[in-house]
Design a protein around this motif. Structure first.
Motif, PDB file in Angstrom:
ATOM      1  N   LEU A  83       0.874  -1.204  -0.083  1.00 52.25           N
ATOM      2  CA  LEU A  83       0.137   0.051   0.108  1.00 52.25           C
ATOM      3  C   LEU A  83       0.796   1.112   0.067  1.00 52.25           C
ATOM      4  O   LEU A  83       0.323   2.286  -0.273  1.00 52.25           O
ATOM      5  CB  LEU A  83      -0.879   0.040   1.092  1.00 52.25           C
ATOM      6  N   ASP A  84       2.180   0.989   0.305  1.00 56.40           N
ATOM      7  CA  ASP A  84       3.017   2.547   0.473  1.00 56.40           C
ATOM      8  C   ASP A  84       2.968   3.213  -1.079  1.00 56.40           C
ATOM      9  O   ASP A  84       3.207   4.212  -0.949  1.00 56.40           O
ATOM     10  CB  ASP A  84       4.467   1.701   0.600  1.00 56.40           C
ATOM     11  N   SER A  85       2.741   2.514  -2.325  1.00 52.50           N
ATOM     12  CA  SER A  85       2.760   3.013  -3.637  1.00 52.50           C
ATOM     13  C   SER A  85       1.488   3.946  -3.835  1.00 52.50           C
ATOM     14  O   SER A  85       1.534   4.693  -4.801  1.00 52.50           O
ATOM     15  CB  SER A  85       3.137   2.072  -4.608  1.00 52.50           C
ATOM     16  N   LEU A  86       0.353   3.708  -2.840  1.00 53.05           N
ATOM     17  CA  LEU A  86      -0.644   4.365  -3.192  1.00 53.05           C
ATOM     18  C   LEU A  86      -0.779   6.015  -2.259  1.00 53.05           C
ATOM     19  O   LEU A  86      -0.883   5.608  -0.906  1.00 53.05           O
ATOM     20  CB  LEU A  86      -1.798   3.615  -2.854  1.00 53.05           C
ATOM     21  N   PRO A  87      -0.559   6.716  -2.798  1.00 51.53           N
ATOM     22  CA  PRO A  87      -0.569   8.218  -2.051  1.00 51.53           C
ATOM     23  C   PRO A  87      -1.796   8.380  -1.619  1.00 51.53           C
ATOM     24  O   PRO A  87      -2.995   8.174  -1.901  1.00 51.53           O
ATOM     25  CB  PRO A  87      -0.107   9.191  -3.190  1.00 51.53           C
ATOM     26  N   ASP A  88      -1.869   9.376  -0.261  1.00 50.87           N
ATOM     27  CA  ASP A  88      -3.077   9.636   0.350  1.00 50.87           C
ATOM     28  C   ASP A  88      -3.517  10.996  -0.338  1.00 50.87           C
ATOM     29  O   ASP A  88      -2.729  11.921  -0.517  1.00 50.87           O
ATOM     30  CB  ASP A  88      -2.747  10.016   2.031  1.00 50.87           C
ATOM     31  N   PRO A  89      -4.661  11.217  -1.012  1.00 50.98           N
ATOM     32  CA  PRO A  89      -5.218  12.219  -1.522  1.00 50.98           C
ATOM     33  C   PRO A  89      -5.635  13.345  -0.624  1.00 50.98           C
ATOM     34  O   PRO A  89      -5.669  12.956   0.684  1.00 50.98           O
ATOM     35  CB  PRO A  89      -6.658  11.633  -2.190  1.00 50.98           C
ATOM     36  N   PRO A  90      -5.379  14.493  -0.833  1.00 55.56           N
ATOM     37  CA  PRO A  90      -5.530  15.854   0.192  1.00 55.56           C
ATOM     38  C   PRO A  90      -7.040  16.037   0.180  1.00 55.56           C
ATOM     39  O   PRO A  90      -7.615  16.833   0.201  1.00 55.56           O
ATOM     40  CB  PRO A  90      -4.836  16.998  -0.649  1.00 55.56           C
ATOM     41  N   LEU A  91      -7.490  15.051   1.458  1.00 58.55           N
ATOM     42  CA  LEU A  91      -9.168  15.104   1.531  1.00 58.55           C
ATOM     43  C   LEU A  91      -8.871  15.605   3.103  1.00 58.55           C
ATOM     44  O   LEU A  91      -8.349  14.993   3.738  1.00 58.55           O
ATOM     45  CB  LEU A  91      -9.535  13.681   1.412  1.00 58.55           C
ATOM     46  N   SER A  92      -9.768  16.419   3.316  1.00 57.53           N
ATOM     47  CA  SER A  92      -9.920  17.015   4.758  1.00 57.53           C
ATOM     48  C   SER A  92     -10.355  15.948   5.717  1.00 57.53           C
ATOM     49  O   SER A  92      -9.929  15.792   6.965  1.00 57.53           O
ATOM     50  CB  SER A  92     -10.620  18.360   4.903  1.00 57.53           C
ATOM     51  N   SER A  93     -11.185  15.072   5.341  1.00 59.51           N
ATOM     52  CA  SER A  93     -11.861  14.023   6.057  1.00 59.51           C
ATOM     53  C   SER A  93     -11.036  13.008   6.493  1.00 59.51           C
ATOM     54  O   SER A  93     -10.955  12.364   7.662  1.00 59.51           O
ATOM     55  CB  SER A  93     -13.022  13.661   5.521  1.00 59.51           C
ATOM     56  N   GLY A  94      -9.975  12.679   5.533  1.00 58.52           N
ATOM     57  CA  GLY A  94      -9.003  11.448   5.743  1.00 58.52           C
ATOM     58  C   GLY A  94      -9.905  10.257   5.436  1.00 58.52           C
ATOM     59  O   GLY A  94      -9.300   9.170   5.796  1.00 58.52           O
ATOM     60  N   LEU A  95     -11.065  10.235   5.081  1.00 55.31           N
ATOM     61  CA  LEU A  95     -11.942   9.065   4.589  1.00 55.31           C
ATOM     62  C   LEU A  95     -12.374   8.923   3.222  1.00 55.31           C
ATOM     63  O   LEU A  95     -12.084  10.122   2.186  1.00 55.31           O
ATOM     64  CB  LEU A  95     -13.298   9.281   5.424  1.00 55.31           C
ATOM     65  N   SER A  96     -12.631   7.758   2.649  1.00 59.33           N
ATOM     66  CA  SER A  96     -13.035   7.746   1.278  1.00 59.33           C
ATOM     67  C   SER A  96     -14.465   8.436   0.963  1.00 59.33           C
ATOM     68  O   SER A  96     -15.378   8.134   1.585  1.00 59.33           O
ATOM     69  CB  SER A  96     -13.067   6.356   0.982  1.00 59.33           C
ATOM     70  N   PRO A  97     -14.576   9.176  -0.245  1.00 58.23           N
ATOM     71  CA  PRO A  97     -15.609   9.904  -0.392  1.00 58.23           C
ATOM     72  C   PRO A  97     -16.559   8.750  -1.106  1.00 58.23           C
ATOM     73  O   PRO A  97     -16.317   7.644  -1.274  1.00 58.23           O
ATOM     74  CB  PRO A  97     -15.049  10.696  -1.832  1.00 58.23           C
ATOM     75  N   ARG A  98     -17.983   9.191  -1.240  1.00 59.76           N
ATOM     76  CA  ARG A  98     -19.129   8.267  -1.576  1.00 59.76           C
ATOM     77  C   ARG A  98     -18.629   7.777  -2.892  1.00 59.76           C
ATOM     78  O   ARG A  98     -18.761   6.561  -3.156  1.00 59.76           O
ATOM     79  CB  ARG A  98     -20.200   9.149  -1.773  1.00 59.76           C
ATOM     80  N   ARG A  99     -18.196   8.511  -4.030  1.00 57.71           N
ATOM     81  CA  ARG A  99     -17.927   7.837  -5.376  1.00 57.71           C
ATOM     82  C   ARG A  99     -16.978   6.894  -5.425  1.00 57.71           C
ATOM     83  O   ARG A  99     -17.004   5.875  -5.850  1.00 57.71           O
ATOM     84  CB  ARG A  99     -17.615   8.904  -6.164  1.00 57.71           C
ATOM     85  N   SER A 100     -15.932   7.004  -4.509  1.00 53.93           N
ATOM     86  CA  SER A 100     -14.851   5.950  -4.484  1.00 53.93           C
ATOM     87  C   SER A 100     -15.386   4.713  -3.811  1.00 53.93           C
ATOM     88  O   SER A 100     -14.939   3.706  -4.218  1.00 53.93           O
ATOM     89  CB  SER A 100     -13.554   6.449  -3.677  1.00 53.93           C
ATOM     90  N   ARG A 101     -16.223   5.035  -2.919  1.00 58.90           N
ATOM     91  CA  ARG A 101     -16.796   3.572  -2.213  1.00 58.90           C
ATOM     92  C   ARG A 101     -17.625   2.595  -3.203  1.00 58.90           C
ATOM     93  O   ARG A 101     -17.628   1.441  -3.157  1.00 58.90           O
ATOM     94  CB  ARG A 101     -17.568   4.231  -0.992  1.00 58.90           C
ATOM     95  N   VAL A 102     -18.405   3.556  -3.785  1.00 57.88           N
ATOM     96  CA  VAL A 102     -19.271   2.830  -4.866  1.00 57.88           C
ATOM     97  C   VAL A 102     -18.377   2.390  -5.780  1.00 57.88           C
ATOM     98  O   VAL A 102     -18.744   1.157  -6.288  1.00 57.88           O
ATOM     99  CB  VAL A 102     -20.380   3.947  -5.442  1.00 57.88           C
ATOM    100  N   GLN A 103     -17.356   2.857  -6.263  1.00 57.06           N
ATOM    101  CA  GLN A 103     -16.640   2.201  -7.600  1.00 57.06           C
ATOM    102  C   GLN A 103     -15.995   1.147  -6.939  1.00 57.06           C
ATOM    103  O   GLN A 103     -15.840   0.253  -7.766  1.00 57.06           O
ATOM    104  CB  GLN A 103     -15.734   3.443  -7.937  1.00 57.06           C
ATOM    105  N   ILE A 104     -15.260   1.310  -6.108  1.00 54.71           N
ATOM    106  CA  ILE A 104     -14.372   0.120  -5.430  1.00 54.71           C
ATOM    107  C   ILE A 104     -15.390  -1.157  -5.262  1.00 54.71           C
ATOM    108  O   ILE A 104     -14.881  -2.243  -5.702  1.00 54.71           O
ATOM    109  CB  ILE A 104     -13.645   0.456  -3.945  1.00 54.71           C
ATOM    110  N   ASP A 105     -16.645  -1.019  -4.712  1.00 53.32           N
ATOM    111  CA  ASP A 105     -17.381  -2.230  -4.464  1.00 53.32           C
ATOM    112  C   ASP A 105     -17.869  -2.694  -5.867  1.00 53.32           C
ATOM    113  O   ASP A 105     -17.849  -4.016  -6.065  1.00 53.32           O
ATOM    114  CB  ASP A 105     -18.601  -1.655  -3.511  1.00 53.32           C
ATOM    115  N   LEU A 106     -18.193  -1.717  -6.831  1.00 49.50           N
ATOM    116  CA  LEU A 106     -18.561  -2.376  -7.958  1.00 49.50           C
ATOM    117  C   LEU A 106     -17.304  -3.022  -8.835  1.00 49.50           C
ATOM    118  O   LEU A 106     -17.754  -4.245  -9.421  1.00 49.50           O
ATOM    119  CB  LEU A 106     -19.083  -1.277  -9.048  1.00 49.50           C
ATOM    120  N   ILE A 107     -16.182  -2.807  -8.797  1.00 48.40           N
ATOM    121  CA  ILE A 107     -15.403  -3.467  -9.322  1.00 48.40           C
ATOM    122  C   ILE A 107     -15.016  -4.688  -8.690  1.00 48.40           C
ATOM    123  O   ILE A 107     -14.673  -5.759  -9.708  1.00 48.40           O
ATOM    124  CB  ILE A 107     -13.891  -2.435  -9.407  1.00 48.40           C
TER     125      ILE A 107
END
Length: 201
Positions: free
Chosen positions: A15-39
């Motif tokens: 997981l070291d190669s996956l950078p943290d996006p600069p999100l204030s919440s530090g949590l996964s946004p809705r769209r990413s949660r949907v997309q990961i589950d669908l994939i």
């Protein structure tokens, strides 16, 4: 040093190669949660026993500290708000990275199968032939539709849009192409970055 100390947990190497996006919440946004589950749903439509395979891959990738068992995996995937059994718990970026690593690892294992189906889709579309005439492609589409309809909440607006077989087939084929994208050079990193397009400035 306490092994059970949560702050002291080190990030699994993959997981070291996956950078943290600069999100204030530090949590996964809705769209990413949907997309990961669908994939992951597309992976399950490709490979029977997908859930057990995901747990096996989690062990191979040394992600057991994040995905301890089937229940934890189910809870993480249920952060997808389109699901019937949607849970309001957040999905942390570390958990999202673990799911992405599993999806991309499985995609690489299934590369030959995915390429064959994408090629068949291109050929049949070009000749304007029904996709149902290709047995493997038809089986994939049928399983994806069944998985989607059994697990997603039909009252959600995002699910209503996929009411017809045709729309669900389009989604399944789009996800198949994304899985092929995941098998390429730096596929995991590119898929991860794509999850946050439009979420960060």
């Amino acid at each position: 040093m306490e092994l059970n100390s949560h702050p002291a947990q080190s990030t699994p190497l993959i997981l070291d190669s996956l950078p943290d996006p600069p999100l204030s919440s530090g949590l996964s946004p809705r769209r990413s949660r949907v997309q990961i589950d669908l994939i992951l749903l597309a992976v399950e439509a490709l490979e029977l026993g997908g859930a057990e395979l995901m747990l096996s891959v989690a062990k191979d990738l040394e992600l057991q500290g994040i995905i301890k068992n089937r229940v934890v995996l189910w809870r993480m995937r249920s952060t997808n708000p389109l699901r019937r059994a949607h849970t309001r718990r957040p999905l942390t970026l570390l958990e999202a990275k673990a799911l992405v690593a599993i999806a991309c690892s499985l995609a690489r294992r299934l590369t030959a199968n995915i390429r064959q189906l994408v090629l068949a889709y291109d050929q049949f579309s070009e000749k304007q032939m029904p996709l149902e005439n290709h047995l493997l492609l038809s089986n994939y589409l049928e399983r994806f539709r069944a998985h989607f309809r059994s697990r997603m909440n039909p009252r959600r607006s995002g699910v209503i849009a996929y009411k017809s077989d045709e729309k669900l087939n389009e989604l399944a084929l789009s996800l198949l192409c994304q899985l092929l994208f995941c098998t390429g050079t730096a596929g995991m990193q590119r898929f991860w970055t794509s999850l946050f397009d439009g979420e960060i400035s």
